[in-house]
Design a protein around this motif. Structure first.
Motif, PDB file in Angstrom:
ATOM      1  N   THR A 180     -81.786 -26.576 -36.602  1.00  0.00           N
ATOM      2  CA  THR A 180     -82.515 -27.174 -35.480  1.00  0.00           C
ATOM      3  C   THR A 180     -82.932 -28.627 -35.729  1.00  0.00           C
ATOM      4  O   THR A 180     -84.120 -28.946 -35.734  1.00  0.00           O
ATOM      5  N   PRO A 181     -81.998 -29.559 -35.922  1.00  0.00           N
ATOM      6  CA  PRO A 181     -82.404 -30.960 -36.050  1.00  0.00           C
ATOM      7  C   PRO A 181     -82.850 -31.521 -34.701  1.00  0.00           C
ATOM      8  O   PRO A 181     -82.361 -31.095 -33.646  1.00  0.00           O
ATOM      9  N   ASN A 182     -83.788 -32.471 -34.723  1.00  0.00           N
ATOM     10  CA  ASN A 182     -84.050 -33.176 -33.479  1.00  0.00           C
ATOM     11  C   ASN A 182     -83.027 -34.297 -33.317  1.00  0.00           C
ATOM     12  O   ASN A 182     -82.207 -34.553 -34.201  1.00  0.00           O
ATOM     13  N   ALA A 183     -83.056 -34.962 -32.158  1.00  0.00           N
ATOM     14  CA  ALA A 183     -82.019 -35.949 -31.862  1.00  0.00           C
ATOM     15  C   ALA A 183     -82.022 -37.083 -32.880  1.00  0.00           C
ATOM     16  O   ALA A 183     -80.949 -37.537 -33.321  1.00  0.00           O
ATOM     17  N   ALA A 184     -83.213 -37.554 -33.276  1.00  0.00           N
ATOM     18  CA  ALA A 184     -83.290 -38.651 -34.244  1.00  0.00           C
ATOM     19  C   ALA A 184     -82.718 -38.226 -35.593  1.00  0.00           C
ATOM     20  O   ALA A 184     -82.000 -38.994 -36.254  1.00  0.00           O
ATOM     21  N   GLU A 185     -83.004 -36.987 -36.009  1.00  0.00           N
ATOM     22  CA  GLU A 185     -82.463 -36.489 -37.278  1.00  0.00           C
ATOM     23  C   GLU A 185     -80.948 -36.355 -37.213  1.00  0.00           C
ATOM     24  O   GLU A 185     -80.235 -36.707 -38.162  1.00  0.00           O
ATOM     25  N   ALA A 186     -80.446 -35.839 -36.084  1.00  0.00           N
ATOM     26  CA  ALA A 186     -78.997 -35.689 -35.936  1.00  0.00           C
ATOM     27  C   ALA A 186     -78.309 -37.051 -35.976  1.00  0.00           C
ATOM     28  O   ALA A 186     -77.232 -37.200 -36.567  1.00  0.00           O
ATOM     29  N   ARG A 187     -78.947 -38.054 -35.361  1.00  0.00           N
ATOM     30  CA  ARG A 187     -78.352 -39.389 -35.359  1.00  0.00           C
ATOM     31  C   ARG A 187     -78.381 -40.019 -36.752  1.00  0.00           C
ATOM     32  O   ARG A 187     -77.489 -40.788 -37.108  1.00  0.00           O
ATOM     33  N   ALA A 188     -79.415 -39.708 -37.537  1.00  0.00           N
ATOM     34  CA  ALA A 188     -79.474 -40.210 -38.910  1.00  0.00           C
ATOM     35  C   ALA A 188     -78.430 -39.526 -39.785  1.00  0.00           C
ATOM     36  O   ALA A 188     -77.844 -40.146 -40.677  1.00  0.00           O
ATOM     37  N   LEU A 189     -78.174 -38.242 -39.530  1.00  0.00           N
ATOM     38  CA  LEU A 189     -77.233 -37.482 -40.335  1.00  0.00           C
ATOM     39  C   LEU A 189     -75.788 -37.751 -39.966  1.00  0.00           C
ATOM     40  O   LEU A 189     -74.889 -37.644 -40.799  1.00  0.00           O
ATOM     41  N   VAL A 190     -75.554 -38.103 -38.684  1.00  0.00           N
ATOM     42  CA  VAL A 190     -74.203 -38.432 -38.216  1.00  0.00           C
ATOM     43  C   VAL A 190     -74.293 -39.798 -37.546  1.00  0.00           C
ATOM     44  O   VAL A 190     -74.497 -39.889 -36.336  1.00  0.00           O
ATOM     45  N   PRO A 191     -74.192 -40.875 -38.313  1.00  0.00           N
ATOM     46  CA  PRO A 191     -74.386 -42.215 -37.745  1.00  0.00           C
ATOM     47  C   PRO A 191     -73.379 -42.514 -36.640  1.00  0.00           C
ATOM     48  O   PRO A 191     -72.255 -42.025 -36.624  1.00  0.00           O
ATOM     49  N   GLY A 192     -73.799 -43.352 -35.722  1.00  0.00           N
ATOM     50  CA  GLY A 192     -72.972 -43.771 -34.597  1.00  0.00           C
ATOM     51  C   GLY A 192     -73.841 -44.492 -33.598  1.00  0.00           C
ATOM     52  O   GLY A 192     -75.070 -44.378 -33.633  1.00  0.00           O
ATOM     53  N   THR A 193     -73.242 -45.214 -32.701  1.00  0.00           N
ATOM     54  CA  THR A 193     -74.020 -46.031 -31.778  1.00  0.00           C
ATOM     55  C   THR A 193     -74.431 -45.286 -30.524  1.00  0.00           C
ATOM     56  O   THR A 193     -75.356 -45.680 -29.835  1.00  0.00           O
ATOM     57  N   GLY A 194     -73.738 -44.218 -30.182  1.00  0.00           N
ATOM     58  CA  GLY A 194     -74.002 -43.545 -28.915  1.00  0.00           C
ATOM     59  C   GLY A 194     -75.265 -42.699 -28.947  1.00  0.00           C
ATOM     60  O   GLY A 194     -75.568 -42.040 -29.948  1.00  0.00           O
ATOM     61  N   THR A 195     -76.005 -42.737 -27.858  1.00  0.00           N
ATOM     62  CA  THR A 195     -77.206 -41.896 -27.732  1.00  0.00           C
ATOM     63  C   THR A 195     -77.172 -41.047 -26.471  1.00  0.00           C
ATOM     64  O   THR A 195     -78.180 -40.459 -26.106  1.00  0.00           O
ATOM     65  N   ALA A 196     -76.018 -41.000 -25.794  1.00  0.00           N
ATOM     66  CA  ALA A 196     -75.886 -40.180 -24.596  1.00  0.00           C
ATOM     67  C   ALA A 196     -75.797 -38.707 -24.985  1.00  0.00           C
ATOM     68  O   ALA A 196     -75.612 -38.343 -26.152  1.00  0.00           O
ATOM     69  N   LEU A 197     -75.920 -37.839 -23.991  1.00  0.00           N
ATOM     70  CA  LEU A 197     -75.874 -36.400 -24.234  1.00  0.00           C
ATOM     71  C   LEU A 197     -74.562 -36.001 -24.896  1.00  0.00           C
ATOM     72  O   LEU A 197     -74.538 -35.157 -25.797  1.00  0.00           O
ATOM     73  N   ALA A 198     -73.467 -36.619 -24.481  1.00  0.00           N
ATOM     74  CA  ALA A 198     -72.167 -36.298 -25.077  1.00  0.00           C
ATOM     75  C   ALA A 198     -72.139 -36.654 -26.562  1.00  0.00           C
ATOM     76  O   ALA A 198     -71.523 -35.950 -27.368  1.00  0.00           O
ATOM     77  N   ASP A 199     -72.815 -37.748 -26.942  1.00  0.00           N
ATOM     78  CA  ASP A 199     -72.868 -38.139 -28.350  1.00  0.00           C
ATOM     79  C   ASP A 199     -73.686 -37.143 -29.168  1.00  0.00           C
ATOM     80  O   ASP A 199     -73.332 -36.802 -30.300  1.00  0.00           O
ATOM     81  N   ASP A 200     -74.798 -36.671 -28.569  1.00  0.00           N
ATOM     82  CA  ASP A 200     -75.605 -35.663 -29.267  1.00  0.00           C
ATOM     83  C   ASP A 200     -74.838 -34.355 -29.413  1.00  0.00           C
ATOM     84  O   ASP A 200     -74.941 -33.664 -30.435  1.00  0.00           O
ATOM     85  N   ALA A 201     -74.036 -34.007 -28.401  1.00  0.00           N
ATOM     86  CA  ALA A 201     -73.217 -32.800 -28.490  1.00  0.00           C
ATOM     87  C   ALA A 201     -72.182 -32.939 -29.606  1.00  0.00           C
ATOM     88  O   ALA A 201     -71.941 -31.991 -30.369  1.00  0.00           O
ATOM     89  N   ARG A 202     -71.576 -34.121 -29.695  1.00  0.00           N
ATOM     90  CA  ARG A 202     -70.597 -34.355 -30.766  1.00  0.00           C
ATOM     91  C   ARG A 202     -71.260 -34.227 -32.132  1.00  0.00           C
ATOM     92  O   ARG A 202     -70.701 -33.605 -33.052  1.00  0.00           O
ATOM     93  N   ARG A 203     -72.453 -34.801 -32.269  1.00  0.00           N
ATOM     94  CA  ARG A 203     -73.157 -34.708 -33.549  1.00  0.00           C
ATOM     95  C   ARG A 203     -73.477 -33.250 -33.884  1.00  0.00           C
ATOM     96  O   ARG A 203     -73.387 -32.828 -35.040  1.00  0.00           O
ATOM     97  N   GLY A 204     -73.879 -32.491 -32.875  1.00  0.00           N
ATOM     98  CA  GLY A 204     -74.166 -31.085 -33.125  1.00  0.00           C
ATOM     99  C   GLY A 204     -72.956 -30.335 -33.638  1.00  0.00           C
ATOM    100  O   GLY A 204     -73.044 -29.539 -34.572  1.00  0.00           O
ATOM    101  N   ARG A 205     -71.774 -30.604 -33.038  1.00  0.00           N
ATOM    102  CA  ARG A 205     -70.542 -29.947 -33.496  1.00  0.00           C
ATOM    103  C   ARG A 205     -70.185 -30.373 -34.921  1.00  0.00           C
ATOM    104  O   ARG A 205     -69.795 -29.545 -35.751  1.00  0.00           O
ATOM    105  N   VAL A 206     -70.342 -31.662 -35.196  1.00  0.00           N
ATOM    106  CA  VAL A 206     -70.037 -32.159 -36.537  1.00  0.00           C
ATOM    107  C   VAL A 206     -70.940 -31.492 -37.570  1.00  0.00           C
ATOM    108  O   VAL A 206     -70.492 -31.048 -38.641  1.00  0.00           O
ATOM    109  N   LEU A 207     -72.222 -31.393 -37.255  1.00  0.00           N
ATOM    110  CA  LEU A 207     -73.164 -30.792 -38.201  1.00  0.00           C
ATOM    111  C   LEU A 207     -72.908 -29.296 -38.368  1.00  0.00           C
ATOM    112  O   LEU A 207     -73.026 -28.757 -39.477  1.00  0.00           O
ATOM    113  N   ALA A 208     -72.541 -28.614 -37.292  1.00  0.00           N
ATOM    114  CA  ALA A 208     -72.236 -27.182 -37.400  1.00  0.00           C
ATOM    115  C   ALA A 208     -71.056 -26.956 -38.340  1.00  0.00           C
ATOM    116  O   ALA A 208     -71.048 -26.016 -39.145  1.00  0.00           O
ATOM    117  N   GLU A 209     -70.052 -27.830 -38.241  1.00  0.00           N
ATOM    118  CA  GLU A 209     -68.897 -27.716 -39.133  1.00  0.00           C
ATOM    119  C   GLU A 209     -69.278 -28.091 -40.571  1.00  0.00           C
ATOM    120  O   GLU A 209     -68.879 -27.420 -41.529  1.00  0.00           O
TER     121      GLU A 209
END
Length: 460
Positions: A180-209
């Protein structure tokens, strides 16, 4: 499958302090606000807060955490003694203390002190994890989870395990049911410039893998949570039931605690996250970690199903600032275009709209057998979701006069072919100088008509 053992919370406990006051002037020797203190409170934070939240409903909770022999650790022990079972690891150092200074309920500065390293687990820690019905890791970057990493890995293969991560913390064990990372934690763990919902979804998939987790829920604050899975599975957004205006401190702990408890009770991840989003919103609205409801047993828990605004408090607030309180009422058993048009028109008359809605028993007395079609909780939820509705208040009587005596709206609105003098509520409104009004109503729209057409369509 419902868990048979206790919920075991593993993680880093802190001592949180809130120094609250008012700041109406600057210091004479520096451009800094002077806070006149009126409240100074201490409470468990981190894993200690998470464990207390998990135990709110009487659930058996074991907290595995590192505590020392300092004053802060003793304060935490005292606060948790009657709430959870403490199983301690040794702490080399002192318990971290995080102090917030607030003025007008807004943080001005945070001061961090103390810290130490957890020691090796003993037999009591291993036994607690071996007997867990579910496990929740509250990682605050102090490495308690690392000290019991092997035991957590074994637990993940046996029972639901939820991991609330930290950017400076330890890697979740493989096989976690939910991370259960929050959005800021997910962005720190998977760096990238996007902050849209699609970017957060991508980060979630990357972290799950990356973590080999069954699901990852990226929490989005007021927007809810985004539930993702590895690979290309479509993400699911679980939105908050209403905007929660309050202190967000501890919202992530509440989210993780509720999700872990739901999984322990056999819920699917989607169900667990939906429940966690709703209760986290109620927790924030009730004052967050610094609110009295959690630490004062007499206050009782926040109600996660309540409407976003208390109708009586809202009416008092609007009147106090010179605004106009508008109210309307009805059964609203099947919400249709006629209802929506009436509510939108009523809201434009004043500064807030409160909807008085018949209880199930009241509706059944008015409409007869087979009604209501929708229970009160569902009708309240649908009404509260409308942008035109500011609050919903149910009543048990056949008519809302007693409720109106408490609310004392300035205007009472009904739709249809009534004459104002025919409205039973009109005389009630006159007692405090209020006014009853009739608004146009879309012809041909009614719950009864909808129900009859639906019944005819269902008949072969």
């Amino acid at each position: 499958m419902t868990a048979t053992g206790p919920l075991v919370v593993v993680g880093d406990t802190l001592l949180d302090q809130d120094i609250e006051g008012e700041a109406g002037r600057l210091a004479p020797d520096a451009p800094a606000p002077v806070v006149d203190v009126h409240t100074d409170r201490s409470r468990p934070g981190g894993a200690g807060l998470t464990a207390a939240l998990a135990a709110r409903d009487g659930r058996e909770v074991v907290l595995v955490t590192a505590l020392g022999r300092d004053e802060a650790a003793d304060t935490v022990r005292g606060a948790l003694r009657d709430r959870v079972t403490l199983v301690e690891l040794p702490l080399d150092g002192t318990l971290p203390v995080k102090t917030r200074v607030l003025a007008g309920r807004r943080p001005l500065v945070r001061i961090d002190r103390g810290g130490g390293s957890p020691g090796a687990p003993g037999d009591a820690v291993r036994a607690a994890l071996a007997g867990a019905g579910a496990v929740l890791v509250a990682d605050y970057g102090r490495h308690t989870a690392l000290a019991v990493h092997a035991e957590l890995a074994a637990s993940a293969r046996r029972v639901p395990l939820v991991w609330d991560p930290h950017p400076k913390g330890d890697t979740p064990v493989a096989g976690a049911r939910l991370v259960t990372p929050n959005a800021a934690e997910a962005r720190a763990l998977v760096p990238g410039t996007g902050t849209a919902l699609a970017d957060d979804a991508r980060r979630g998939r990357v972290l799950a893998e990356r973590w080999r987790a069954a699901t990852v829920a990226v929490t989005l604050g007021a927007r809810g949570a985004l539930l993702t899975r590895p690979a290309t599975a479509t993400p699911m957004l679980l939105p908050a039931p209403y905007p929660a205006d309050g202190d967000p401190c501890g919202a992530g702990d509440c989210f993780a605690a509720v999700a872990a408890a739901a999984l322990a009770d056999g819920a699917l991840p989607e169900e667990a996250v939906e429940r966690a989003v709703a209760e986290a919103a109620a927790f924030v609205a009730a004052g967050g970690a610094g609110g009295t409801a959690l630490w004062d047993p007499a206050a009782g828990p926040a109600d996660p199903g309540r409407p976003p605004s208390d109708a009586f408090a809202l009416a008092r607030e609007v009147r106090a600032r010179g605004g106009t309180v508008v109210a309307t009422g009805g059964c609203f058993d099947l919400l249709h275009a006629g209802h929506v048009g009436l509510l939108e028109s009523a809201r434009r008359i004043g500064d807030c709209l409160i909807v008085c809605v018949n209880s199930d028993a009241s509706l059944a007395r008015r409409k007869g057998p087979g009604r209501p079609l929708n229970p009160l909780a569902d009708r309240i939820r649908v009404l509260a979701a409308l942008g035109s509705v500011d609050a919903v208040a149910p009543f048990e009587e056949d008519t809302p006069e007693a409720l109106l005596e408490e609310l004392r709206p300035d205007i009472w609105v009904k739709g249809g072919d009534y004459a104002v003098e025919d409205l039973p509520e009109a005389e009630t409104l006159r007692r405090w100088g209020g006014q009853a009004l009739v608004l146009p109503y879309l012809q041909g729209r009614s719950t009864t008509g909808l129900a009859r057409r639906a019944a005819r369509s269902a008949t072969p």
